[in-house]
Design a protein around this motif. Structure first.
Motif, PDB file in Angstrom:
ATOM      1  N   LYS A 111      52.256  41.960  40.678  1.00 59.34           N
ATOM      2  CA  LYS A 111      52.024  41.046  41.791  1.00 59.34           C
ATOM      3  C   LYS A 111      50.712  41.417  42.465  1.00 59.34           C
ATOM      4  CE  LYS A 111      54.681  38.430  45.041  1.00 59.34           C
ATOM      5  NZ  LYS A 111      55.972  38.171  45.590  1.00 59.34           N
ATOM      6  N   GLY A 112      49.922  40.415  42.797  1.00 58.66           N
ATOM      7  CA  GLY A 112      48.596  40.658  43.351  1.00 58.66           C
ATOM      8  C   GLY A 112      47.500  40.466  42.321  1.00 58.66           C
ATOM      9  N   SER A 113      47.885  40.308  41.065  1.00 55.19           N
ATOM     10  CA  SER A 113      46.964  39.973  39.980  1.00 55.19           C
ATOM     11  C   SER A 113      47.472  38.697  39.319  1.00 55.19           C
ATOM     12  CB  SER A 113      46.930  41.071  38.910  1.00 55.19           C
ATOM     13  OG  SER A 113      46.406  42.261  39.427  1.00 55.19           O
ATOM     14  N   HIS A 114      46.572  37.940  38.720  1.00 53.45           N
ATOM     15  CA  HIS A 114      46.997  36.837  37.865  1.00 53.45           C
ATOM     16  C   HIS A 114      47.602  37.474  36.612  1.00 53.45           C
ATOM     17  CE1 HIS A 114      44.797  34.187  40.471  1.00 53.45           C
ATOM     18  NE2 HIS A 114      43.646  34.754  40.173  1.00 53.45           N
ATOM     19  N   ILE A 115      48.581  36.821  36.044  1.00 53.04           N
ATOM     20  CA  ILE A 115      49.232  37.344  34.843  1.00 53.04           C
ATOM     21  C   ILE A 115      49.125  36.310  33.732  1.00 53.04           C
ATOM     22  CG2 ILE A 115      51.378  38.173  33.819  1.00 53.04           C
ATOM     23  CD1 ILE A 115      52.240  38.880  36.759  1.00 53.04           C
ATOM     24  N   VAL A 116      48.620  36.763  32.595  1.00 53.67           N
ATOM     25  CA  VAL A 116      48.607  35.951  31.379  1.00 53.67           C
ATOM     26  C   VAL A 116      49.728  36.512  30.523  1.00 53.67           C
ATOM     27  CG1 VAL A 116      47.280  35.249  29.359  1.00 53.67           C
ATOM     28  CG2 VAL A 116      46.122  35.628  31.557  1.00 53.67           C
ATOM     29  N   LEU A 117      50.822  35.774  30.455  1.00 49.21           N
ATOM     30  CA  LEU A 117      52.014  36.194  29.729  1.00 49.21           C
ATOM     31  C   LEU A 117      52.060  35.396  28.434  1.00 49.21           C
ATOM     32  CD1 LEU A 117      54.540  38.021  30.283  1.00 49.21           C
ATOM     33  CD2 LEU A 117      55.656  35.967  31.131  1.00 49.21           C
ATOM     34  N   TYR A 118      51.812  36.068  27.319  1.00 50.42           N
ATOM     35  CA  TYR A 118      51.808  35.323  26.066  1.00 50.42           C
ATOM     36  C   TYR A 118      52.917  35.805  25.139  1.00 50.42           C
ATOM     37  CZ  TYR A 118      49.299  38.680  22.964  1.00 50.42           C
ATOM     38  OH  TYR A 118      48.937  39.740  22.178  1.00 50.42           O
ATOM     39  N   ASP A 161      40.520  39.328  37.735  1.00 50.08           N
ATOM     40  CA  ASP A 161      41.717  39.971  38.274  1.00 50.08           C
ATOM     41  C   ASP A 161      42.979  39.459  37.577  1.00 50.08           C
ATOM     42  OD1 ASP A 161      43.005  41.836  39.816  1.00 50.08           O
ATOM     43  OD2 ASP A 161      43.208  40.518  41.563  1.00 50.08           O
ATOM     44  N   ALA A 162      42.894  39.375  36.246  1.00 53.33           N
ATOM     45  CA  ALA A 162      44.016  38.899  35.442  1.00 53.33           C
ATOM     46  C   ALA A 162      44.469  39.990  34.475  1.00 53.33           C
ATOM     47  CB  ALA A 162      43.625  37.648  34.669  1.00 53.33           C
ATOM     48  N   VAL A 163      45.780  40.152  34.375  1.00 51.50           N
ATOM     49  CA  VAL A 163      46.425  41.111  33.486  1.00 51.50           C
ATOM     50  C   VAL A 163      46.999  40.342  32.300  1.00 51.50           C
ATOM     51  CG1 VAL A 163      48.339  42.740  33.310  1.00 51.50           C
ATOM     52  CG2 VAL A 163      47.026  42.603  35.415  1.00 51.50           C
ATOM     53  N   ILE A 164      46.840  40.880  31.111  1.00 50.10           N
ATOM     54  CA  ILE A 164      47.390  40.268  29.895  1.00 50.10           C
ATOM     55  C   ILE A 164      48.629  41.058  29.487  1.00 50.10           C
ATOM     56  CG2 ILE A 164      46.958  39.751  27.469  1.00 50.10           C
ATOM     57  CD1 ILE A 164      43.907  39.802  28.248  1.00 50.10           C
ATOM     58  N   PHE A 214      51.691  31.607  29.357  1.00 49.48           N
ATOM     59  CA  PHE A 214      51.972  31.183  30.723  1.00 49.48           C
ATOM     60  C   PHE A 214      51.027  31.908  31.666  1.00 49.48           C
ATOM     61  CE2 PHE A 214      55.652  30.698  28.119  1.00 49.48           C
ATOM     62  CZ  PHE A 214      56.138  29.444  28.477  1.00 49.48           C
ATOM     63  N   ILE A 215      50.449  31.165  32.601  1.00 50.04           N
ATOM     64  CA  ILE A 215      49.569  31.739  33.607  1.00 50.04           C
ATOM     65  C   ILE A 215      50.331  31.780  34.928  1.00 50.04           C
ATOM     66  CG2 ILE A 215      47.350  31.592  34.793  1.00 50.04           C
ATOM     67  CD1 ILE A 215      47.032  31.810  31.746  1.00 50.04           C
ATOM     68  N   ILE A 216      50.481  32.979  35.463  1.00 51.28           N
ATOM     69  CA  ILE A 216      51.211  33.207  36.712  1.00 51.28           C
ATOM     70  C   ILE A 216      50.193  33.670  37.750  1.00 51.28           C
ATOM     71  CG2 ILE A 216      53.053  34.559  37.788  1.00 51.28           C
ATOM     72  CD1 ILE A 216      54.205  34.866  34.867  1.00 51.28           C
ATOM     73  N   ASP A 217      50.244  33.080  38.931  1.00 49.03           N
ATOM     74  CA  ASP A 217      49.255  33.433  39.956  1.00 49.03           C
ATOM     75  C   ASP A 217      49.615  34.746  40.656  1.00 49.03           C
ATOM     76  OD1 ASP A 217      51.112  32.846  42.000  1.00 49.03           O
ATOM     77  OD2 ASP A 217      50.177  30.941  42.507  1.00 49.03           O
ATOM     78  N   LYS A 218      48.770  35.153  41.575  1.00 51.52           N
ATOM     79  CA  LYS A 218      48.918  36.444  42.251  1.00 51.52           C
ATOM     80  C   LYS A 218      50.183  36.548  43.092  1.00 51.52           C
ATOM     81  CE  LYS A 218      44.006  37.452  42.370  1.00 51.52           C
ATOM     82  NZ  LYS A 218      42.876  37.930  43.163  1.00 51.52           N
ATOM     83  N   GLU A 219      50.764  35.409  43.454  1.00 52.83           N
ATOM     84  CA  GLU A 219      52.001  35.406  44.247  1.00 52.83           C
ATOM     85  C   GLU A 219      53.244  35.303  43.370  1.00 52.83           C
ATOM     86  OE1 GLU A 219      49.272  33.263  45.302  1.00 52.83           O
ATOM     87  OE2 GLU A 219      48.733  35.059  46.427  1.00 52.83           O
ATOM     88  N   GLY A 220      53.063  35.237  42.043  1.00 57.00           N
ATOM     89  CA  GLY A 220      54.208  35.174  41.143  1.00 57.00           C
ATOM     90  C   GLY A 220      54.687  33.773  40.826  1.00 57.00           C
TER      91      GLY A 220
END
Length: 156
Positions: free
Chosen positions: A28-35, A63-66, A123-129
């Motif tokens: 949380k606090g980072s964008h998440i790239v969930l593949y 600021d994105a985590v894979i 799926f792209i998840i924003d910093k707030e989840g």
């Protein structure tokens, strides 16, 4: 029930390729790239993972985590990660619970045969989840650029 764009993503916990427990909320606090991908070290999955690897720095700048997820074991993920020098975590979803949460564990047809499997999706998840974008049933070529551009243009 599967998560939908605009909804908060329910937290989950999986083991990563290092044997550590990882929760989605850890990021949380980072964008998440969930593949989600079908299988370690197969041609399409290797191409996709290496494309994410080769663009990892660009994702970090935004600021994105894979995070990669498949039903493969921790040992399989470790070998795949080490072989291709992947700078991101691969998560173990052997019971397919998270794949089902995202609606990517589906009946697939290939050469007249039917079997259950992962439908390649990101799926792209924003910093707030909150889930902001989904790419379902994707083609590997050019896909990583689309995910990167979405974050760059819509979330930065």
């Amino acid at each position: 029930m599967t998560v939908e764009v605009g909804q908060a993503v329910q937290d989950f916990e999986l083991i990563n390729n290092k044997g550590d427990k990882v929760q989605l909320s850890d990021y949380k606090g980072s964008h998440i790239v969930l593949y989600f991908y079908p299988k370690d070290d197969t041609p399409g999955c290797t191409t996709e993972a290496c494309d994410f690897r080769d663009n990892h720095e660009s994702f970090q700048e935004l600021d994105a985590v894979i995070l990669g997820i498949s039903p493969d074991s921790e040992e399989s993920h470790k070998k795949f990660n080490d072989k291709h020098d992947l700078p991101f975590e691969l998560l173990v979803d052997e019971d397919k619970q998270v794949a089902e949460q995202f609606g990517v564990w589906q009946l697939k047809k290939k050469f007249g045969n039917e079997s259950m499997g992962i439908v390649r999706s990101t799926f792209i998840i924003d910093k707030e989840g909150v889930l902001r974008k989904e790419f379902r049933n994707i083609q590997v070529k050019g896909h990583v650029d689309k995910a990167l551009n979405y974050i760059r243009e819509e979330l930065s």
